[in-house]
Design a protein around this motif. Structure first.
Motif, PDB file in Angstrom:
ATOM      1  N   VAL A 608      45.323 -57.229  -3.676  1.00 45.79           N
ATOM      2  CA  VAL A 608      44.407 -57.879  -2.737  1.00 45.79           C
ATOM      3  C   VAL A 608      43.136 -58.258  -3.470  1.00 45.79           C
ATOM      4  N   GLY A 609      42.676 -59.491  -3.302  1.00 44.40           N
ATOM      5  CA  GLY A 609      41.383 -59.915  -3.803  1.00 44.40           C
ATOM      6  C   GLY A 609      40.366 -59.919  -2.677  1.00 44.40           C
ATOM      7  N   ALA A 610      39.096 -59.632  -3.011  1.00 45.79           N
ATOM      8  CA  ALA A 610      38.068 -59.585  -1.972  1.00 45.79           C
ATOM      9  C   ALA A 610      36.701 -59.880  -2.574  1.00 45.79           C
ATOM     10  N   ALA A 611      35.813 -60.364  -1.726  1.00 47.56           N
ATOM     11  CA  ALA A 611      34.404 -60.563  -2.075  1.00 47.56           C
ATOM     12  C   ALA A 611      33.570 -59.708  -1.134  1.00 47.56           C
ATOM     13  N   LEU A 612      32.676 -58.902  -1.693  1.00 45.61           N
ATOM     14  CA  LEU A 612      31.842 -58.003  -0.912  1.00 45.61           C
ATOM     15  C   LEU A 612      30.383 -58.218  -1.290  1.00 45.61           C
ATOM     16  N   ILE A 613      29.477 -58.082  -0.316  1.00 49.87           N
ATOM     17  CA  ILE A 613      28.050 -58.252  -0.541  1.00 49.87           C
ATOM     18  C   ILE A 613      27.318 -57.068   0.066  1.00 49.87           C
ATOM     19  N   GLY A 614      26.273 -56.592  -0.629  1.00 51.94           N
ATOM     20  CA  GLY A 614      25.483 -55.502  -0.074  1.00 51.94           C
ATOM     21  C   GLY A 614      24.596 -54.853  -1.101  1.00 51.94           C
ATOM     22  N   PRO A 615      24.309 -53.564  -0.931  1.00 53.39           N
ATOM     23  CA  PRO A 615      23.375 -52.870  -1.818  1.00 53.39           C
ATOM     24  C   PRO A 615      23.977 -52.629  -3.190  1.00 53.39           C
ATOM     25  N   SER A 616      23.103 -52.349  -4.144  1.00 56.80           N
ATOM     26  CA  SER A 616      23.568 -51.935  -5.453  1.00 56.80           C
ATOM     27  C   SER A 616      24.269 -50.597  -5.341  1.00 56.80           C
ATOM     28  N   SER A 617      25.047 -50.262  -6.353  1.00 56.49           N
ATOM     29  CA  SER A 617      25.775 -48.998  -6.324  1.00 56.49           C
ATOM     30  C   SER A 617      24.827 -47.821  -6.157  1.00 56.49           C
ATOM     31  N   SER A 618      23.688 -47.861  -6.832  1.00 58.04           N
ATOM     32  CA  SER A 618      22.748 -46.737  -6.783  1.00 58.04           C
ATOM     33  C   SER A 618      22.054 -46.623  -5.435  1.00 58.04           C
ATOM     34  N   ASN A 619      22.051 -47.695  -4.640  1.00 55.93           N
ATOM     35  CA  ASN A 619      21.371 -47.671  -3.347  1.00 55.93           C
ATOM     36  C   ASN A 619      22.322 -47.545  -2.166  1.00 55.93           C
ATOM     37  N   GLU A 620      23.607 -47.374  -2.427  1.00 57.99           N
ATOM     38  CA  GLU A 620      24.539 -47.193  -1.329  1.00 57.99           C
ATOM     39  C   GLU A 620      24.290 -45.857  -0.632  1.00 57.99           C
ATOM     40  N   SER A 621      24.532 -45.843   0.650  1.00 58.84           N
ATOM     41  CA  SER A 621      24.411 -44.612   1.427  1.00 58.84           C
ATOM     42  C   SER A 621      25.442 -44.646   2.543  1.00 58.84           C
ATOM     43  N   GLN A 622      25.459 -43.587   3.339  1.00 61.60           N
ATOM     44  CA  GLN A 622      26.436 -43.467   4.413  1.00 61.60           C
ATOM     45  C   GLN A 622      26.413 -44.682   5.331  1.00 61.60           C
ATOM     46  N   PHE A 623      25.222 -45.193   5.657  1.00 57.45           N
ATOM     47  CA  PHE A 623      25.104 -46.295   6.594  1.00 57.45           C
ATOM     48  C   PHE A 623      24.723 -47.600   5.904  1.00 57.45           C
ATOM     49  N   LYS A 624      24.880 -47.647   4.605  1.00 53.57           N
ATOM     50  CA  LYS A 624      24.494 -48.839   3.856  1.00 53.57           C
ATOM     51  C   LYS A 624      25.509 -49.061   2.751  1.00 53.57           C
ATOM     52  N   LEU A 625      26.620 -49.679   3.120  1.00 50.60           N
ATOM     53  CA  LEU A 625      27.688 -49.950   2.181  1.00 50.60           C
ATOM     54  C   LEU A 625      27.870 -51.459   2.052  1.00 50.60           C
ATOM     55  N   LEU A 626      28.693 -51.851   1.099  1.00 51.77           N
ATOM     56  CA  LEU A 626      29.033 -53.254   0.952  1.00 51.77           C
ATOM     57  C   LEU A 626      29.806 -53.747   2.173  1.00 51.77           C
ATOM     58  N   ASN A 627      29.582 -54.999   2.537  1.00 48.31           N
ATOM     59  CA  ASN A 627      30.338 -55.625   3.611  1.00 48.31           C
ATOM     60  C   ASN A 627      31.335 -56.612   3.026  1.00 48.31           C
ATOM     61  N   THR A 628      32.575 -56.576   3.509  1.00 48.21           N
ATOM     62  CA  THR A 628      33.576 -57.543   3.076  1.00 48.21           C
ATOM     63  C   THR A 628      33.244 -58.907   3.668  1.00 48.21           C
ATOM     64  N   ILE A 629      33.107 -59.899   2.800  1.00 49.96           N
ATOM     65  CA  ILE A 629      32.825 -61.261   3.223  1.00 49.96           C
ATOM     66  C   ILE A 629      34.111 -62.083   3.294  1.00 49.96           C
ATOM     67  N   ASP A 630      35.031 -61.841   2.379  1.00 52.96           N
ATOM     68  CA  ASP A 630      36.299 -62.565   2.367  1.00 52.96           C
ATOM     69  C   ASP A 630      37.342 -61.690   1.698  1.00 52.96           C
ATOM     70  N   ALA A 631      38.606 -61.872   2.066  1.00 55.83           N
ATOM     71  CA  ALA A 631      39.711 -61.136   1.450  1.00 55.83           C
ATOM     72  C   ALA A 631      40.950 -62.012   1.484  1.00 55.83           C
ATOM     73  N   THR A 632      41.869 -61.741   0.570  1.00 53.18           N
ATOM     74  CA  THR A 632      43.116 -62.492   0.500  1.00 53.18           C
ATOM     75  C   THR A 632      44.256 -61.663   1.083  1.00 53.18           C
ATOM     76  N   ARG A 633      45.344 -62.328   1.363  1.00 53.19           N
ATOM     77  CA  ARG A 633      46.551 -61.645   1.806  1.00 53.19           C
ATOM     78  C   ARG A 633      47.120 -60.822   0.648  1.00 53.19           C
ATOM     79  N   ALA A 634      47.758 -59.699   0.976  1.00 49.45           N
ATOM     80  CA  ALA A 634      48.326 -58.818  -0.042  1.00 49.45           C
ATOM     81  C   ALA A 634      49.667 -59.352  -0.535  1.00 49.45           C
ATOM     82  N   PHE A 635      49.955 -59.099  -1.809  1.00 49.66           N
ATOM     83  CA  PHE A 635      51.262 -59.432  -2.373  1.00 49.66           C
ATOM     84  C   PHE A 635      51.651 -58.379  -3.394  1.00 49.66           C
ATOM     85  N   ASP A 636      52.942 -58.316  -3.716  1.00 47.22           N
ATOM     86  CA  ASP A 636      53.453 -57.437  -4.766  1.00 47.22           C
ATOM     87  C   ASP A 636      53.699 -58.272  -6.020  1.00 47.22           C
ATOM     88  N   ARG A 637      53.625 -57.603  -7.185  1.00 49.05           N
ATOM     89  CA  ARG A 637      53.799 -58.309  -8.452  1.00 49.05           C
ATOM     90  C   ARG A 637      54.675 -57.497  -9.377  1.00 49.05           C
TER      91      ARG A 637
END
Length: 638
Positions: A608-637
């Protein structure tokens, strides 16, 4: 022996991640909007009860019939708060229900400590969530369940643990008639149970019991102790009163006395004619069984003086073969006699709790087109494309698990059905080095519909490169009115070998203006493009990160026991090996890493590919995580 054939008559798409970050969760719910608008909701409690009891329930929504999901949040909450209702607690138990004739979405959770219930409702399909309303005064309770019959009405039920432990009537109800703004609690407990599950309503236009509400439950003895027997409560007056009936006794245990106590979470559903189908796990823990109740039987038909749900068939075993030991079932039905039952199963005999360390568990689906017959025939198929759990499957609830047992998959998996009779399944998967539990989802690709007269499904499996629609990377995450961010808009993802390396290629709407995407989201600090995938026994990711101001890096890694946003033991910290190579050329991002660092296997699942936007890794917290903006359908390879 069951009349069940193993032939993989039904196949499912490669599993996708319902939530790309949270890696501790279980007990997913599946709710399919029956109005044909491609909306599917999955809710689950975040974190384990034993590790953190303050985390809220999570709700994810798909707008493309389950191909991709985005986690919902309340726009009125603090920036980047990625939970509905501003992070009010859900404490390990959640319930969700969709109205069949509006955009109302109802959500309920338990306050930490099992103290009281709260509820929230979205009137715009999950776009916004008012604060939770308290429904009950502090009292011990277990598991809320919701039913939305239509209009502005919804019913909420729960089990009063203090009364249940005394063997007294313990199931209570509350009703809203204003879309969840307020709830009226019925002070009179209705019936006694140790465990009850989701409410269902007979919505069939031709059923003589149309409008009846059912709740199946575990029966208790005079002291309030659970028994391996299943009962059903039936209301024909909108939950004001109930009649209870016995559904079925356990099958023969075969010398397992004392090893496993009480049938696991029974479930019930209705078909398009109002017939009932109940499923549960036996006391031995080895079998999933089903019993049916025909609404046409004089004892059940109220137009013939009967009481709905009062007469049931003899239970029949459903699980078989590779699911010799099966547990935690769920059921959905379409046209009369067409039923699908899901459960976790493993080859070994005995009880789930004490399976050997090398026991391999899969989610299965059993389908029948003649489930109302006295000797129904089933076909059993594997849902997932990899093992989801190894070792013992602990059924001890909050008690002590046997040595080698694990509660990683918790109490159930779920199945839903679309208006065309297509199946949608959600389950838990903790098959990785850290035994971190993620929620997986897949839709039916091939096999029969549950709606008579509908052609069988015969969809091709998705493959690399996986194209993704343009224009769906919206902020805010709304049904309508969101602004597309072309800089975060994935249009395809691919995975292939490149010598001794593995290469990930992501196409983006505009890969030259990443700063614009970060600036479009309030207080965002980074844009993260990530590819998640699995091998036979591990989960990996590859990522390209753009930080505000122009700094970039590429890194890869795998899911491990220390994945967390301190002190919360449940979110992925996408910081691992900073030695991956990445280039941006035109609108294409390419990430390369030595194959040996990412499993070194010839087969990868759930890419699965995805694009996420939000805080830096060091500033993440319980109520402040990255939000998924877009994602692709899953496939096997391969």
């Amino acid at each position: 022996m069951p009349n069940t054939t193993e032939n993989d008559a039904i196949t499912f798409n490669a599993a996708t991640w319902v939530d790309l970050q949270r890696v501790t969760g279980a007990d997913p719910g599946v709710d399919v909007d029956t109005r044909g608008n491609d909306r599917i909701f999955v809710d689950f409690p975040w974190a384990r009860l034993t590790t953190n009891q303050t985390l809220p329930n999570i709700v994810a929504r798909s707008l493309d019939h389950g191909d991709t999901f985005r986690t919902l949040f309340d726009e009125t909450c603090p920036t980047s708060n990625s939970q509905p209702h501003c992070g009010d607690p859900g404490m390990g138990n959640s319930a969700l229900a969709l109205s069949p004739d509006s955009d109302n979405v109802y959500l309920s959770g338990i306050v930490p400590g099992f103290g009281s219930l709260t509820a929230s409702a979205s009137s715009d399909g999950g776009d916004t969530w008012p604060k939770f309303n308290p429904v009950t005064t502090p009292v011990g309770m277990d598991r809320p369940w919701l039913l939305a019959p239509g209009g502005q009405t919804a019913y909420l039920t729960w089990n009063n643990v203090a009364l249940a432990q005394l063997g007294q009537p313990s199931v209570q109800y509350a009703t809203t008639q204003d879309g969840g703004a307020s709830w009226n609690v019925d002070p009179i407990p209705k019936y006694a149970t140790s465990t009850a599950t989701r409410l269902v309503m007979d919505r069939s236009a031709q059923s003589p019991a149309r409008g009846a509400i059912y709740q199946v439950f575990n029966e208790v003895d005079a002291q309030g102790n659970a028994t391996p027997k299943v009962g059903i409560a039936v209301s024909t007056d909108a939950t004001k009163t109930f009649q209870t009936h016995h559904v079925g006794d356990d099958l023969a245990c075969g010398g397992c006395e004392g090893a496993y106590h009480g049938s696991s979470f029974p479930w019930v559903t209705t078909d398009a004619a109002g017939n009932l189908y109940a499923v549960w796990g036996t006391e031995s823990g080895s079998d999933v069984v089903m019993s049916t109740s025909k609404i046409s039987a004089p004892a059940n038909d109220p137009t013939q003086g009967g009481n709905p749900g009062s007469t049931w068939s003899t239970p029949v075993r459903v699980s078989a073969g590779p699911a010799e030991t099966a547990v935690v079932s769920n059921v959905v039905a379409g046209s009369p006699g067409n039923v699908a039952i899901v459960y976790y199963g493993t080859k070994g005999s005995g009880i789930p709790d004490t399976q050997p360390d090398d026991a391999e568990w899969h989610p299965f689906v059993a389908h029948s087109a003649n489930a109302l017959d006295s000797n129904p025939e089933f076909t059993q198929s594997v849902i997932d494309h990899r093992v989801v759990h190894t070792g013992g499957f602990c059924t001890a609830g909050l008690g002590t698990c046997p040595a080698g047992g694990s509660r990683g998959l918790r109490n159930w998996m779920r199945v839903g059905m679309g208006p065309d009779g297509r199946l949608y399944a959600a389950w838990s998967d903790d098959n990785n080095d850290g035994h971190r539990t993620g929620i997986r989802f897949a839709k039916q690709l091939t096999g029969p519909s549950l709606i008579t007269g509908t052609p069988s499904f015969n969809d091709p499996a998705p493959s690399s490169p996986m194209a993704d629609p343009a224009g769906d990377a919206t902020w805010l995450n709304r049904l309508t009115g969101g602004t597309n961010l072309p800089e975060a808009d994935l249009t395809s993802v691919a995975m292939d070998r490149h010598g001794k390396d593995i290469r990930f290629t992501l196409s983006v709407g505009d890969a030259q203006r990443f700063e614009d995407a970060v600036n479009a989201v309030p207080s965002a600090e980074r844009l993260l493009f990530v590819v998640r995938f699995e091998t036979a026994d591990q989960e990996y990711f590859a990522a390209y990160e753009y930080s505000k101001g122009g700094a970039t890096r590429a890194f890869t890694g795998r899911i491990e026991a220390d994945d967390r946003v301190d002190p919360i033991d449940s979110a992925i910290d996408f910081v691992r090996d900073d030695d991956a190579m990445a280039t941006v050329s035109g609108d294409t991002i390419t990430i390369e890493q030595d194959l040996s660092r990412l499993g070194g296997t010839s087969k990868f699942d759930s890419v699965v590919g995805a694009a996420l936007i939000g805080p830096s890794s060091s500033n993440e917290s319980q109520f402040k995580l990255l939000n998924t903006i877009d994602a692709t359908r899953a496939f096997d390879r391969e």
